[in-house]
Design a protein around this motif. Sequence first.
Motif, mmCIF file in Angstrom:
data_model
loop_
_atom_site.group_PDB
_atom_site.id
_atom_site.type_symbol
_atom_site.label_atom_id
_atom_site.label_comp_id
_atom_site.label_asym_id
_atom_site.label_seq_id
_atom_site.Cartn_x
_atom_site.Cartn_y
_atom_site.Cartn_z
ATOM 1 N N THR A 1 -7.501 -0.289 3.742
ATOM 2 C CA THR A 1 -8.226 0.857 4.363
ATOM 3 C C THR A 1 -7.988 2.138 2.547
ATOM 4 O O THR A 1 -9.443 2.574 3.197
ATOM 5 C CB THR A 1 -7.413 1.788 4.790
ATOM 6 O OG1 THR A 1 -6.372 2.071 4.656
ATOM 7 C CG2 THR A 1 -7.717 0.941 6.370
ATOM 8 N N GLU A 2 -7.982 1.584 1.768
ATOM 9 C CA GLU A 2 -7.874 2.860 0.894
ATOM 10 C C GLU A 2 -8.098 2.123 -0.449
ATOM 11 O O GLU A 2 -8.573 2.324 -1.574
ATOM 12 C CB GLU A 2 -6.292 3.488 0.424
ATOM 13 C CG GLU A 2 -5.665 3.495 1.123
ATOM 14 C CD GLU A 2 -6.632 5.115 2.143
ATOM 15 O OE1 GLU A 2 -6.854 5.935 1.540
ATOM 16 O OE2 GLU A 2 -5.920 4.916 3.669
ATOM 17 N N ARG B 1 -10.752 0.415 -5.541
ATOM 18 C CA ARG B 1 -10.824 2.101 -6.395
ATOM 19 C C ARG B 1 -11.504 1.480 -7.760
ATOM 20 O O ARG B 1 -11.262 2.607 -8.112
ATOM 21 C CB ARG B 1 -9.875 3.072 -5.279
ATOM 22 C CG ARG B 1 -8.527 2.279 -6.123
ATOM 23 C CD ARG B 1 -7.856 3.679 -6.377
ATOM 24 N NE ARG B 1 -7.482 3.474 -4.842
ATOM 25 C CZ ARG B 1 -6.136 4.006 -4.136
ATOM 26 N NH1 ARG B 1 -5.336 4.028 -5.493
ATOM 27 N NH2 ARG B 1 -5.723 4.054 -2.673
ATOM 28 N N GLN C 1 -7.636 0.439 -1.981
ATOM 29 C CA GLN C 1 -6.102 0.029 -3.085
ATOM 30 C C GLN C 1 -6.222 -1.398 -4.017
ATOM 31 O O GLN C 1 -5.063 -1.993 -5.037
ATOM 32 C CB GLN C 1 -5.092 0.594 -2.440
ATOM 33 C CG GLN C 1 -3.571 0.923 -3.603
ATOM 34 C CD GLN C 1 -2.584 0.699 -2.853
ATOM 35 O OE1 GLN C 1 -2.082 1.235 -2.175
ATOM 36 N NE2 GLN C 1 -1.349 0.128 -3.038
ATOM 37 N N SER D 1 1.388 -0.575 0.279
ATOM 38 C CA SER D 1 -0.018 -0.517 -0.043
ATOM 39 C C SER D 1 1.273 1.591 0.034
ATOM 40 O O SER D 1 0.328 1.800 -1.063
ATOM 41 C CB SER D 1 -1.064 0.375 1.433
ATOM 42 O OG SER D 1 -1.866 -1.426 1.543
#
Length: 470
Positions: free
Chosen positions: A305-306, A332, A308, A275
């Motif tokens: 958490t993103e 995403r 990604q 990440s």
Amino acid sequence: MDDFLYRSIGSNIAQAIVEGALKAGDRLPSVRALCRERNLSLATALAAYRWLEMEGHIEARPRSGYFVRARAAPLTPSAPSHRKPQACLIGVTARNMRLFETQRQPGIVPLGIATPAATLFPAEALRRHLNQAALRDPELLTRYPTDARGFPAFKTVLARRLAAAGTAIAPEEIVATAGCAEAINLALRAVTQPGDTVLVEAPTYYGLLQILETHGLKALEIPSDPFTGPSLAAIEAATRRPGQIQAALLVPNFANPTGSLMPETTKAELAALLSARGIVIIEDDVYGDMSHNGERPPLIKRWDTEGQHIACGSFNKSLAPGLRVGWMVAGRYRQKIEGLKFESTNATPPILQAALAAYLDNGGFDRHLSRLREQFRRQTARMAQLVTANFPAGTRLSDPKGGFVLWVELPPEYNTDLLAERALAQGVAIAPGSLFSLDGRFRHCLRLNCGHPVSPAIEAAIETLGQLAR
Ligand SMILES: Cc1ncc(COP(=O)(O)O)c(C=O)c1O
């Protein structure tokens, strides 16, 4: 370098070998001579020879050059590789397709490709759920599907299952696919460009190398220990320079070919490292439901958490190989992936998703799964016993924690490409270790499919393999 030219040159030389114009032991022109003869760049000539090597037509002899390989020679020593990881172009499709062909031959003992016996799956329950889905909503058959994302009930039940296993996912994050393979293809199309480099474990499932090849991607192999998982130190070193690696394509839960389970600490560290470095993890979870102890491990996605990273899976190994329903948690990249899915196959057939959703929701799948896991545990353990009893001294085995494949490491002087040829002549298909890497480092290994109840024919096949190997 022209990716198609090297394969066309390679095929041309392979044809001369197959037709006998070049014979076993013949020396091939040096790389430089090949460049001159055919007006090639050095890189293209080298790639052509590498491809021929991987296809098993030729061998490189240190400081002597390239020679046509003797295909039926006795089992010969293969040198272990101590190479630093290097990104490689891939040329595995033809060999993989041959493996599938061999297993289709009538009467073959199917220890090659990783497929469970059809009898282990609940055909009648699946048929009933398909009927019921069509009865409940006949338009599932006649309405043109306009939603590439997938059938809502399927995504809801899948999200609930993943959450129960420690990976909280919203149903909207899921895209339904045609198997795990399509999910991986879509993920790679979303996050890479041809020519990019993707990290893979070594050994890894040959189908993943084939998918990378199809996308014109390079693979960088990271040594992976059957017990502790991929080397974090090697991943750290390989990803230090920004922009060198675009994605990591990993099989953390019950890897193919070893059946190993990546420790949770390693998953968490990998997620943190990649990440931070902007590298997308594409997580292949096709065996995630099939732990031998009944515990469903979480996805690496749990530590994302993103949005990604991307997780991919299917029900083709655990429930209904013929339906080819898979899924991905697209992070995403969801919108891009929905577009790619729509453009390529429009949608995964809604009726299949509706039938699966009902079966998953009513407890049928869990009951089936607990029987299947136990069956795979017993079959894998029995196969390990048979190998231990029949294979040469010095043979080592992986210790699968889930799934239905067993990785067998013979002493380094063995060559399982030759063993596979001889076994096939005796009616036994196996997957030689050279398929699971690009640089020949597993030429003394093999993978056994343990997806079939161990019959007298399978017992005899392991005995045959042991005799051929000795
Ligand atoms: C590790 C791995 N990933 C993906 C696949 C392909 O899965 P599917 O049949 O769902 O496309 C396989 C099939 O053997 C596999 O072993």
